[in-house]
Design an enzyme around this catalytic site. Sequence first.
Site, mmCIF file in Angstrom:
data_model
loop_
_atom_site.group_PDB
_atom_site.id
_atom_site.type_symbol
_atom_site.label_atom_id
_atom_site.label_comp_id
_atom_site.label_asym_id
_atom_site.label_seq_id
_atom_site.Cartn_x
_atom_site.Cartn_y
_atom_site.Cartn_z
ATOM 1 C CE LYS A 132 -4.561 -1.447 1.454
ATOM 2 N NZ LYS A 132 -5.538 -1.578 2.552
ATOM 3 N NE ARG A 151 -7.918 -7.736 0.312
ATOM 4 C CZ ARG A 151 -7.494 -6.978 -0.675
ATOM 5 N NH1 ARG A 151 -6.462 -6.174 -0.487
ATOM 6 N NH2 ARG A 151 -8.089 -7.014 -1.860
#
Lengths: 237, 308
Positions: B243, B277
């Site tokens: 991210k 995740r």
Amino acid sequence: VSLVAAVVVPGAALLVPELAGGSVQQDAGLREQVLGAVRALLAEPRGRLLVVGVAAVTGERTGTWDWSSLGVRARGAGGGPALPLALAIGAWLLDVCGAGPDRTYLGVSPDSTPQACGQRGQELAAAGDLRMLVVGDGSACRSEKAPGHLDARAEPFDAAVQRALAVGDGTALLALDPGLARELQAAGRAPWQVLAGAAAGAGLAAELTVAVVPYGVCYLVARWWRPDMPTRRTEPP
Amino acid sequence: VRAPPPATRSVRAVGQDGVGTGALRLGGASFGPDQGVVMGIVNRTPDSFFDRGRTYALGAALDRVDQVVEEGAGIVDIGGVKAAPGDEVTAQEEADRVVDLVELVRERHPDVVISVDTYRASVGELVCRAGADLLNDAWGGWEPALAEVAARHDVGLVCTHAGGLAPRTRPHRVQYDDVVAHVVTTVVGLAERAVALGVRRDAVLIDPGHDFGKNSRHSLEVTRRLDELVATGWPVLVALSRKDFLGEALDLGTDDRLEGTLAATAVSAYLGARVFRAHDVAATVRTVRTVAAITGRADLALGRRGLA
């Protein structure tokens, strides 16, 4: 009065499932063979039960196993002080095999002479009927990755021990050189010599059931017993 | 822009009503409190930020599922709409992308937990019929009916903090008095609402929503203070993989964010997160397992050193 039966087992902490972690199954065969030998010893009802192994502080004592010094918080139910590792392995094996609390632990110095060890064994046997659980390994120098690295003298040393344990040859055990044994990190030398002293003249039958070197340390399992005792062979692996 | 205050709810203490202390039950699987679980990302999108369409085709997506399962994912998270702004994807188009895949995965991997990353109740309804076990509502309850779908089909629900942002929008000058407090209040509120609607308590997860409605400092602070989410008792899912907040920590693009991802994964695992995740499943599994060994939640896989 004499030595009635004895069993020789490795002092390897990896036998203990709580210490072995995920490798518990991989070493299950060895563990079962060791436990089988201890059960055979316990099947003999006569004689006081004595565990013999190397210890920095020598002499007879009581106590229990405690793995916190190895990094796992687990302790035997019996109470009392924590035993040195070799004796603790013996204590744990007896616990697993359901032995009662009536037992004593004898620490012998890794530096004690063969004469002193043999003498100690003779005195023990002379004091009354005795069953011995002898905790000690062959050399720890059998491979490059062994705890003591590879030493060419290790294999013949272990071979001599194997022969002696297989036929009940106490004289051969008493002939093991303490200096060489120390260099090869063979933790069994002094305890085996106590056994040899205790067995002298007892006319014991002998059987070697395990001689393996899976991790650079020579693991030996042997039974010595009085022939008048019904033979109960250890279970096959 | 200050994020609107969430509805105030009391925060549950750890262990209250057994929340968080027990197993997470999704589909046929049960994951204990000390068992870290990796959720492998499977994108049926032509434009997601990291894989950029590599697994858009059905065959490629199935191969990707096989791969993440092989690498140790306990959950696969199937998505049909990229998170960032971009081409409009209608509910019909999203369903066309994910429903068939869910059915095929259900057939091929009967034991794996199938999660679908969607904010749409209509899509949730279709994937539940196709065999999904978990709805990953990454946009923080944008469609309140999605929780009702989870309840109706007895599947799990991920309750995420997205700062009140509309789906597929980027945060712009978002401010929080206390980002962690805002996250905790929001996700606990969503979780309690889900349970009140009939979602099984042991199938509800909370996700602080790294990067969603947050600048990078917000996401880093949430990571640093993840124990405060864990302390709510609800099982915590973290979606950290590749991210922007990790990219901004080092000024690196998505291809160079593996180490940052694993570092954040390790910190999160240490602080008690339970589901991770991830794109890089094998590496994440190893990271989580190593942290579990360090914390003592898991035993050694091999115990011989010094013990022979």
